[in-house]
Design an enzyme around this catalytic site. Sequence first.
Site, PDB file in Angstrom:
ATOM      1  N   ASP A 198       0.849  -1.187   0.000  1.00 51.55           N
ATOM      2  CA  ASP A 198       0.000   0.000   0.000  1.00 51.55           C
ATOM      3  C   ASP A 198       0.883   1.234   0.000  1.00 51.55           C
ATOM      4  O   ASP A 198       1.992   1.213   0.546  1.00 51.55           O
ATOM      5  CB  ASP A 198      -0.909   0.009   1.233  1.00 51.55           C
ATOM      6  CG  ASP A 198      -1.987  -1.062   1.183  1.00 51.55           C
ATOM      7  OD1 ASP A 198      -2.451  -1.397   0.076  1.00 51.55           O
ATOM      8  OD2 ASP A 198      -2.361  -1.559   2.255  1.00 51.55           O
ATOM      9  N   ASP A 239      -6.929  -1.514  -4.616  1.00 51.02           N
ATOM     10  CA  ASP A 239      -7.991  -1.186  -3.658  1.00 51.02           C
ATOM     11  C   ASP A 239      -8.926  -0.123  -4.233  1.00 51.02           C
ATOM     12  O   ASP A 239     -10.148  -0.200  -4.067  1.00 51.02           O
ATOM     13  CB  ASP A 239      -7.395  -0.665  -2.351  1.00 51.02           C
ATOM     14  CG  ASP A 239      -6.524  -1.680  -1.638  1.00 51.02           C
ATOM     15  OD1 ASP A 239      -6.721  -2.893  -1.846  1.00 51.02           O
ATOM     16  OD2 ASP A 239      -5.636  -1.254  -0.874  1.00 51.02           O
TER      17      ASP A 239
END
Length: 172
Positions: free
Chosen positions: A132, A151
């Site tokens: 991330d 995401d």
Amino acid sequence: MATKKKQLFSSSPQGGSGMMPWLGIAAIVILIDQLTKIAIQKTFVFGEEKVITSFFNLVLAYNKGAAFGFLNSQPGWQRYFFTGVAVIAVGFILYMLKRHAGQRLFCWALALIMGGAIGNAIDRLAYGHVVDFLDFHIATFGHFPAFNVADSAICVGAALFVFDELRRVNRQ
């Protein structure tokens, strides 16, 4: 008696334009997701932040769990569990794309979700965690959990799916 074979990736299934555009969208999501993750991993060390604006940073973070770090601190079983969930979801999405290839908004939603699921599954298999790097924050609330392109695609796909269903319900 000769029978005609049905192809999974035929260009003209019943009622639609075929699966190829939707698979192409998923492939683009996967490509962008993986390229951005590689770039961040080559540029940053774990935990390093670069301030971009007053509400957005780039940061290299790892997530062994699910959305928002759910189950992140578990001993490792979640890597295989969430990879399995992604494989099952992709199989179901392929079935739905084949069945509803002509429903554009619905298929956009599915293609984005599938691309995101595959992007994060690649990370889980390759690294044991999801990479991330997008970090939004608001002074009064603090930082939201870091996320990535996959995401984002999943969230946009889910929003399109809900919008498509609401439109369908309102038409009836």
